[in-house]
Scaffold this active site. Structure first.
Site, PDB file in Angstrom:
ATOM      1  N   ASP A   1      50.441 -13.011  58.443  1.00 36.26           N
ATOM      2  CA  ASP A   1      49.761 -11.856  58.503  1.00 36.26           C
ATOM      3  C   ASP A   1      48.536 -11.669  57.949  1.00 36.26           C
ATOM      4  O   ASP A   1      48.339 -11.414  56.443  1.00 36.26           O
ATOM      5  CB  ASP A   1      50.937 -10.889  57.737  1.00 36.26           C
ATOM      6  CG  ASP A   1      50.718  -9.460  57.952  1.00 36.26           C
ATOM      7  OD1 ASP A   1      49.800  -9.001  58.611  1.00 36.26           O
ATOM      8  OD2 ASP A   1      51.584  -8.744  57.272  1.00 36.26           O
ATOM      9  N   ALA A   2      47.305 -11.678  58.543  1.00 33.67           N
ATOM     10  CA  ALA A   2      45.928 -11.688  58.414  1.00 33.67           C
ATOM     11  C   ALA A   2      45.313 -10.363  58.724  1.00 33.67           C
ATOM     12  O   ALA A   2      44.232 -10.156  58.341  1.00 33.67           O
ATOM     13  CB  ALA A   2      45.252 -12.880  58.659  1.00 33.67           C
ATOM     14  N   LYS A   3      45.722  -9.886  59.923  1.00 33.75           N
ATOM     15  CA  LYS A   3      45.229  -8.755  60.463  1.00 33.75           C
ATOM     16  C   LYS A   3      43.723  -8.856  60.847  1.00 33.75           C
ATOM     17  O   LYS A   3      42.998  -7.869  60.676  1.00 33.75           O
ATOM     18  CB  LYS A   3      45.358  -7.433  59.813  1.00 33.75           C
ATOM     19  CG  LYS A   3      47.031  -6.866  59.707  1.00 33.75           C
ATOM     20  CD  LYS A   3      47.239  -5.896  58.764  1.00 33.75           C
ATOM     21  CE  LYS A   3      48.696  -5.444  58.569  1.00 33.75           C
ATOM     22  NZ  LYS A   3      49.381  -6.545  57.774  1.00 33.75           N
ATOM     23  N   ARG A   4      43.422  -9.924  61.252  1.00 40.84           N
ATOM     24  CA  ARG A   4      41.952 -10.217  61.660  1.00 40.84           C
ATOM     25  C   ARG A   4      41.426  -9.351  62.909  1.00 40.84           C
ATOM     26  O   ARG A   4      42.211  -9.361  63.959  1.00 40.84           O
ATOM     27  CB  ARG A   4      41.656 -11.897  61.870  1.00 40.84           C
ATOM     28  CG  ARG A   4      42.122 -12.582  60.736  1.00 40.84           C
ATOM     29  CD  ARG A   4      40.995 -12.293  59.456  1.00 40.84           C
ATOM     30  NE  ARG A   4      41.221 -13.055  58.580  1.00 40.84           N
ATOM     31  CZ  ARG A   4      41.716 -12.806  57.221  1.00 40.84           C
ATOM     32  NH1 ARG A   4      42.122 -11.662  56.867  1.00 40.84           N
ATOM     33  NH2 ARG A   4      41.627 -13.914  56.100  1.00 40.84           N
TER      34      ARG A   4
END
Length: 281
Positions: free
Chosen positions: A96-99
Site C-alpha cells: 500500500d504505497a498509492k504511487r
C-alpha cells in the site's frame, strides 16, 4: 514472468483461504499498544510478529509503506524482509504505497515495485489515478508483463474523496472513468473467465455509491480491495449491500480490528480466524 497472472492467483487464494486481506500498519499508537518501543527494533518486532501470525493463513497481507518509510532506509529494509518472508511462505502481498505520477517518473515507480530488478517486489501495488487513468500506463503495462497487479483508487471512504471521485464530466463520474479504464485492461482476463490484474480500491463504508454512480464491477472483471472492514465500520451486511453481484470479487481489508489483538501471535491468529469465519458466513 510468473506462471499465472495476478488476478488468477488472487482468485485462487481467495477461494482457498477466504476473501480477507490483513494490513500491517505499524503506526506509533499501535506499536506502543503492543508494549513495544516506537523505534526500529519495535518496528521489526511488530512486523515480523505479523508475518508469523498471517503467513500461510490468509489470502493477502498488505503492508502500509509509509509506516516503514518513517524509519528511512533501515525501515525499508524491514519492509523488504516482510515482503520476502511472505512470498517465501506462499502468501500474496499488496504494498500500500498509492504511487502516482506521469511519464518517466511513473515508469520509475513501476520499475521500483514491479520490475525485474525490484529488490522485494510485492504481488500488487496500490496506485493513484488522479493525474488521469492513463498516467498509470507504465505501471499497468509492467504489471501485465511481470504477472503482477495494481489496485487503483476508485472510491475512498474519506469524506473529501467524494468531491473528486463523484465529480461528473461529460456525463461520467471520475470514479466511473476509472472503472472503465480497468474494464478495458481486464478484457482479456474476462474473456478467459478470470479476474483481471487491474483491481480497484473501493471502501467498505462507501454505502450506495457504487450503485449511485452506475459502476459495473462485474463487467470490469476487477478485483476489489475494500478497506475499512471491521473496526472502521464495514460489515458483512454492508459489503453485500455495497457490492451486490460483485461481492465475490471483493477482498475485505482489515487492519485495526485484527492488529489490536497483538502482540501475542496466537491471539492474532485467533482474531484472524474469527474475522475469516464472519466473511465466510
Amino acid at each position: 514472468m510468473m506462471g499465472k497472472a495476478f488476478g488468477a492467483r488472487l482468485q485462487d487464494a481467495m477461494r482457498t483461504r477466504g476473501p480477507l486481506c490483513v494490513g500491517i500498519d505499524p503506526h506509533r499508537a499501535l506499536v506502543e499498544s503492543w508494549g513495544l518501543t516506537y523505534d526500529l527494533a519495535g518496528l521489526e518486532r511488530f512486523a515480523l510478529t505479523c508475518v508469523e501470525a498471517f503467513a500461510g493463513r490468509v489470502a493477502v497481507v498488505k503492508p502500509q509503506s509509509a509506516f516503514f518509510e518513517v524509519f528511512g532506509s533501515r525501515g525499508l529494509a524491514v519492509l523488504e524482509r516482510v515482503l520476502t518472508d511472505l512470498r517465501d511462505a506462499g502468501t500474496l502481498t499488496i504494498l500500500d504505497a498509492k504511487r502516482g505520477d506521469i511519464g518517466s517518473t511513473m515508469a520509475a515507480y513501476a520499475e521500483a515495485y514491479l520490475g525485474s530488478g525490484a529488490v522485494a517486489p510485492p504481488d500488487a501495488l496500490t496506485v493513484s489515478p488522479y493525474l488521469g487513468y492513463e498516467s498509470l500506463r507504465p505501471a499497468i503495462d509492467l504489471a501485465e508483463q511481470s504477472g503482477r497487479g495494481l489496485f487503483v483508487l476508485a472510491l475512498t471512504s474519506n469524506p473529501e474523496g467524494a468531491t473528486v471521485q463523484h465529480a461528473v464530466r461529460d456525463g461520467e463520474s471520475v470514479a466511473a472513468s476509472i472503472v472503465h479504464g480497468a474494464r478495458r485492461d481486464n478484457a482479456p482476463a474476462r474473456a478467459r473467465g478470470d479476474l483481471g490484474s487491474i483491481g480497484l480500491v473501493i471502501g467498505a463504508t462507501v454505502g450506495g455509491a457504487v450503485d449511485d454512480l452506475g459502476l459495473d464491477l462485474v463487467e470490469a472483471a476487477t478485483p476489489v480491495l475494500a478497506p475499512g472492514f471491521g473496526a472502521q465500520g464495514g460489515t458483512v451486511e454492508s459489503l453485500a449491500a455495497t457490492f451486490g453481484a460483485a461481492r465475490g470479487q471483493v477482498l475485505a481489508s482489515s487492519s485495526r480490528e485484527i492488529l489490536s489483538a497483538g502482540p501475542d501471535p496466537s491471539r492474532l491468529v485467533a482474531q484472524t480466524q474469527r474475522v475469516l469465519e464472519s466473511l465466510r458466513g
